[in-house]
Structure formats: structure tokens, C-alpha cells
Design an enzyme around this catalytic site. Structure first.
Site, PDB file in Angstrom:
ATOM      1  N   GLU A 333       0.837  -1.151  -0.025  1.00 50.47           N
ATOM      2  CA  GLU A 333      -0.062   0.065   0.048  1.00 50.47           C
ATOM      3  C   GLU A 333       0.750   1.270   0.143  1.00 50.47           C
ATOM      4  O   GLU A 333       1.809   1.496   0.845  1.00 50.47           O
ATOM      5  CB  GLU A 333      -1.150   0.094   1.137  1.00 50.47           C
ATOM      6  CG  GLU A 333      -2.031  -0.838   1.248  1.00 50.47           C
ATOM      7  CD  GLU A 333      -2.999  -0.753   2.372  1.00 50.47           C
ATOM      8  OE1 GLU A 333      -4.005  -1.211   2.352  1.00 50.47           O
ATOM      9  OE2 GLU A 333      -2.768   0.041   3.350  1.00 50.47           O
ATOM     10  N   CYS A 334       0.629   2.125  -0.964  1.00 53.07           N
ATOM     11  CA  CYS A 334       1.238   3.599  -0.882  1.00 53.07           C
ATOM     12  C   CYS A 334       2.811   3.392  -0.931  1.00 53.07           C
ATOM     13  O   CYS A 334       3.369   3.073  -2.117  1.00 53.07           O
ATOM     14  CB  CYS A 334       0.784   4.320   0.019  1.00 53.07           C
ATOM     15  SG  CYS A 334       0.736   6.029  -0.318  1.00 53.07           S
ATOM     16  N   ALA A 335       3.370   3.551   0.167  1.00 54.52           N
ATOM     17  CA  ALA A 335       4.836   3.446   0.410  1.00 54.52           C
ATOM     18  C   ALA A 335       5.254   1.924  -0.313  1.00 54.52           C
ATOM     19  O   ALA A 335       6.337   1.987  -1.195  1.00 54.52           O
ATOM     20  CB  ALA A 335       5.236   3.573   1.736  1.00 54.52           C
ATOM     21  N   LEU A 337       3.997   0.481  -2.401  1.00 55.66           N
ATOM     22  CA  LEU A 337       3.851   0.345  -3.768  1.00 55.66           C
ATOM     23  C   LEU A 337       4.807   0.898  -4.484  1.00 55.66           C
ATOM     24  O   LEU A 337       5.464   0.462  -5.601  1.00 55.66           O
ATOM     25  CB  LEU A 337       2.652   1.329  -4.380  1.00 55.66           C
ATOM     26  CG  LEU A 337       2.382   1.838  -5.869  1.00 55.66           C
ATOM     27  CD1 LEU A 337       2.285   0.620  -6.794  1.00 55.66           C
ATOM     28  CD2 LEU A 337       1.175   2.733  -5.883  1.00 55.66           C
ATOM     29  N   SER A 425      -0.964  -0.955  -4.582  1.00 55.45           N
ATOM     30  CA  SER A 425      -2.136   0.144  -4.783  1.00 55.45           C
ATOM     31  C   SER A 425      -1.698   1.238  -3.742  1.00 55.45           C
ATOM     32  O   SER A 425      -1.077   1.192  -2.656  1.00 55.45           O
ATOM     33  CB  SER A 425      -3.410  -0.454  -4.100  1.00 55.45           C
ATOM     34  OG  SER A 425      -4.448   0.702  -4.157  1.00 55.45           O
TER      35      SER A 425
END
Length: 446
Positions: A333-335, A337, A425
Site C-alpha cells: 500500500e502506498c509506500a 507500492l 495500490s
């Protein structure tokens, strides 16, 4: 029954985090078992709450988890405690955009039947403070405004003017805090700097906040207000009830350390309840994945601040790439990704995804309604979840040949990557709001 208080404010920047964290630390220093909570999706404030109380900071997000889970999650987090302090988000009545009171501090206070203490930045007003407090106290009759803490008060004379004005409002003053630059906590592009990045300074900041609160707040009055909260009838949330073991006990490696500080405590609890052995590792320091790793979770954080160090740990980057190539489940997630991308601001990352990331001037922020575009290790096609985006980076392309989620707002689009066992994501999810995710992930590990 757990005594409880919600610390709110008319707007962001009034000093909620300073007051809430200081109260948590002050009450803990008196020998009380204090349960720390934060309204909304914020990951950083709970780190300071945990430092103040010695217990995990827990989020109460009515958008991502649903209103029906707020009281059960609160009961789970506060079990065995004497007092719970809940820090609000934004202004008292601010919630999800266009959704009325949903996910607001006021809504959570009502769901918890908890009295509210309003932290007011009094630095540029005197008698007007009474009108402000009266408006917040009368806006929603179901919200019980039990007291006010005046922050950034300039002098004894200023305090006298404020107290005289508030006598007419009927709302008691439960604390007066002077301006104190030493108590401030440094910020960056996404908010406060996380505890994990400034451990020694964070300890000093929390201690200073506790001293300020001890000197300026009526702790006995605040505790009496907290104890006036009526009983909650909600059953306690249990991870084992919603994520039964999938069989076996696979090792799930969870990234931690200074670069990956964003996680919800319930996610790890759900993985454990689903049968996983959760082992935390630090991509900045550890050159190998935990022994026996069968699945990998890389959450949010600040990899952009540590890109050079992450790139320098080539053995771990290679191990992550090999695990992903083997088909093992990987949730990012986020970082996470960004870490799986080919590069971040030109610095090599793990190369699991055919994509490159870079810092951006634009802040992407907001709640998201998401639907799984196809089957993945986290969700079957068509599964709907609610999440949150919070980043100043972009990744190109924004989605792979098989996207992770379809989003409705702020505009319809697909985003993220599903490739083999990898689900990556920008969307942060709270797995208590979609408990099937943990069991499905562990099932793929086994």
C-alpha cells in the site's frame, strides 16, 4: 465501563494532538491504564499516542470500517483500561466530503456516548471565544460538550478575559495552556514526522506535552467528566471471530522501521487470527526476509525520505523480487507500492512492477470507494471496500495491465497493480472493515 473523553477542536491547527497526547501521558504518569485512540485514517498521531501510553494507538474510522464497528473496535482497544482518550480529526463537525457527519469527530463521540472537550486556539480573541464555544455546544444537541481547554493563551490578563467571557456560555474551562514553542512537533509534507524517525526527540516532546498539561489542566475535573460517560452496550470486536484460521501457520513478513510506519494494529491482529505468524522486519537494516517467509505486507510510510538507504540494501531488494516472482502473496500500500516499483525519483527499488515513481507537488488526499477489478490475493473480483489515499507522489503508469481497484471519486479510474501474487495500490485499507482480506491473504500463503 471505561471512562472516556473525546478531544476535539473547531478546526485543524488548534492543538488537539498536543493536548490529547499530553493528557494521555499525564494520566499514564498517575498510574492509570490509558487507551489511546484517533478519529479518522491518520497513522502518525497514534505513534505519539502509543509513546505516551505504552499501548497501541488505534484508529476509529467510521468511513472505512462502518459506523457499526466504532463502538466494538473501541471496546476491543480499551479492554482492561481505566481511561480512554480519543483525539478527533479536523474540526469537530468535519467528516467525509459530501457525506454529512460521516466519519466526523462528532459522529464518533455520539457512537461512543463520550463527552467532548473542545481545544480552542485563543491566541487572537477574547470575548468572541464565548460565541465560538456556544455555537459548537448548540449545533448538535446529541453532542455533549463537557468542557473547554484554552490553548496558546498569551498572559494572565488574557486568561482572565477568556474565563470571564466563557462564564456566560455555561461550558466549564478545564485547562489553560500558554504558548510553548518547545512542545511543538516538527512536520513534513504529510504531517508530523513519525515517532520511529525521531525516537529520542519524540520522547522529549511527549514528556514536555505531559508537563504542560499537568501544569495547565484540571486533571481531576477531566477525569470526572470522563467517568460520567454512560455504559456502552456494544459487544467487543474480536479478530478471531471475523478471521478464522485458514490452516497451517505461514510466516507473513511485515515491513516496519522508519521508512514504513503506517499500519493499523487490527490488520496484524487479523493476520494472526487467520493463522499467520506475523514477523516484522526493517527494510533499512535487514538484508534478508524473515526465515520461512511465505507472504509479504509492505504498508505506508516515507520511502522517499530513505530512497538511497533502501536502494543500498540490494540483498533485500533482490529477496523481495524473488519472493514476488515465486508467486507468493505480496500486499503493498502506498509506500509499499513505491518500494515495489522499478525506481523512486531515479533511485532503484525492487523492480517487481514495471513502473517508476517520483515525488510530486500535488497532494492526493481523500476517502475512496473501491471495487476489485479482478481476482487477487486480497479480494475476489467485485469485492467492494472503502479506503483512503494520502501521498505526494505519482507512479507511471498509474495502473498495470491488471489493475488493483476501480475508484469512483474524485473521478472514475482504475489504479494499482495485480500481477501474480502481488497486489499493489495507493489505497490504504483498514482490514477490520473488510475482514475477509486477511483470511484470503493467509489462505494464499498456506
Amino acid at each position: 465501563m471505561v471512562a472516556r473523553l473525546v478531544i476535539a477542536a473547531p478546526s485543524s491547527g488548534a492543538g488537539k494532538t498536543t493536548v490529547a497526547t499530553g493528557l494521555m501521558a499525564a494520566f499514564a504518569s498517575r498510574g492509570l491504564a490509558v487507551s489511546p485512540h484517533k478519529v479518522g485514517p491518520d497513522y502518525i498521531d497514534p505513534g505519539y499516542h502509543a509513546l505516551a501510553t505504552g499501548r497501541p494507538g488505534r484508529n476509529l474510522d467510521a468511513y472505512m470500517c462502518g459506523t457499526e464497528l466504532i463502538a466494538p473496535l473501541f471496546a476491543h482497544g480499551s479492554r482492561g483500561c481505566d481511561l480512554a482518550v480519543v483525539e478527533g480529526v479536523m474540526g469537530l463537525y468535519d467528516g467525509a466530503a459530501g457525506q454529512g457527519e460521516l466519519a466526523s469527530t462528532a459522529q464518533v463521540a455520539k457512537l461512543l456516548r463520550a463527552p467532548v472537550v473542545l481545544v480552542v486556539d485563543a491566541s487572537s480573541q477574547s470575548r468572541s471565544v464565548a460565541a465560538l464555544v456556544h455555537g459548537f455546544a448548540s449545533w448538535d444537541p446529541e453532542v455533549r460538550l463537557g468542557g473547554v481547554i484554552l490553548n496558546k493563551v498569551a498572559s494572565d490578563r488574557h486568561e482572565t478575559l477568556l474565563r470571564e467571557a466563557l462564564e456566560e456560555s455555561g461550558v466549564p474551562v478545564l485547562g489553560v495552556l500558554r504558548r510553548a514553542p518547545a512542545v511543538a512537533t516538527p512536520s513534513r509534507h504529510l504531517g508530523l514526522i513519525p515517532v520511529a524517525e525521531r525516537q529520542a526527540q519524540a520522547v522529549e516532546a511527549v514528556a514536555a506535552q505531559a508537563e504542560q498539561v499537568l501544569a495547565g489542566c484540571d486533571l481531576e475535573g477531566l477525569l470526572a467528566l470522563a467517568r460520567s460517560a454512560p455504559p456502552l452496550t456494544a459487544a467487543e470486536w474480536s479478530p478471531s471471530a471475523v478471521a478464522p484460521p485458514a490452516g497451517g501457520r505461514p510466516v507473513v513478513a511485515v515491513a516496519g522501521g522508519a521508512a514504513f510506519t503506517f499500519s493499523y494494529a487490527e490488520n496484524a491482529e487479523l493476520l494472526t487470527a487467520a493463522g499467520a505468524e506475523v514477523v516484522t522486519f526493517d527494510p533499512l537494516r535487514d538484508e534478508v526476509l524473515p526465515e520461512g517467509t511465505r507472504g509479504l505486507v509492505v504498508g505506508g510510510g516515507f520511502p522517499e525520505m530513505y530512497a538511497a538507504e533502501l536502494a543500498a540494501n540490494e540483498p533485500l531488494r533482490k529477496a523481495v523480487a524473488e519472493l514476488a516472482a515465486s508467486g507468493a502473496p505480496v500486499a503493498a500500500e502506498c509506500a509499499g507500492l513505491l518500494y515495489l516499483a522499478r525506481s523512486l525519483d531515479g533511485t532503484p527499488m525492487c523492480g517487481v512492477l514495471d513502473a517508476d515513481a517520483r515525488m510530486s507537488e500535488r497532494l492526493t488526499l481523500g476517502y475512496r470507494d473501491a471495487v476489485a477489478v479482478g481476482d487477487s490475493v486480497l479480494a475476489a473480483a467485485g469485492t467492494r471496500v472503502r479506503g483512503h489515499e494520502f501521498h505526494r507522489t505519482v507512479i507511471e503508469p498509474g495502473a498495470g495491465a491488471s489493475a488493483a481497484w476501480g475508484l469512483r471519486q474524485p473521478e472514475p479510474r482504475v489504479e494499482g497493480f495485480v500481477r501474480g501474487g502481488v497486489h499493489a495500490s495507493y489505497v490504504h485499507t483498514h482490514w477490520a472493515g473488510a475482514p475477509g482480506i486477511a483470511a484470503r491473504f493467509v489462505g494464499h500463503c498456506a
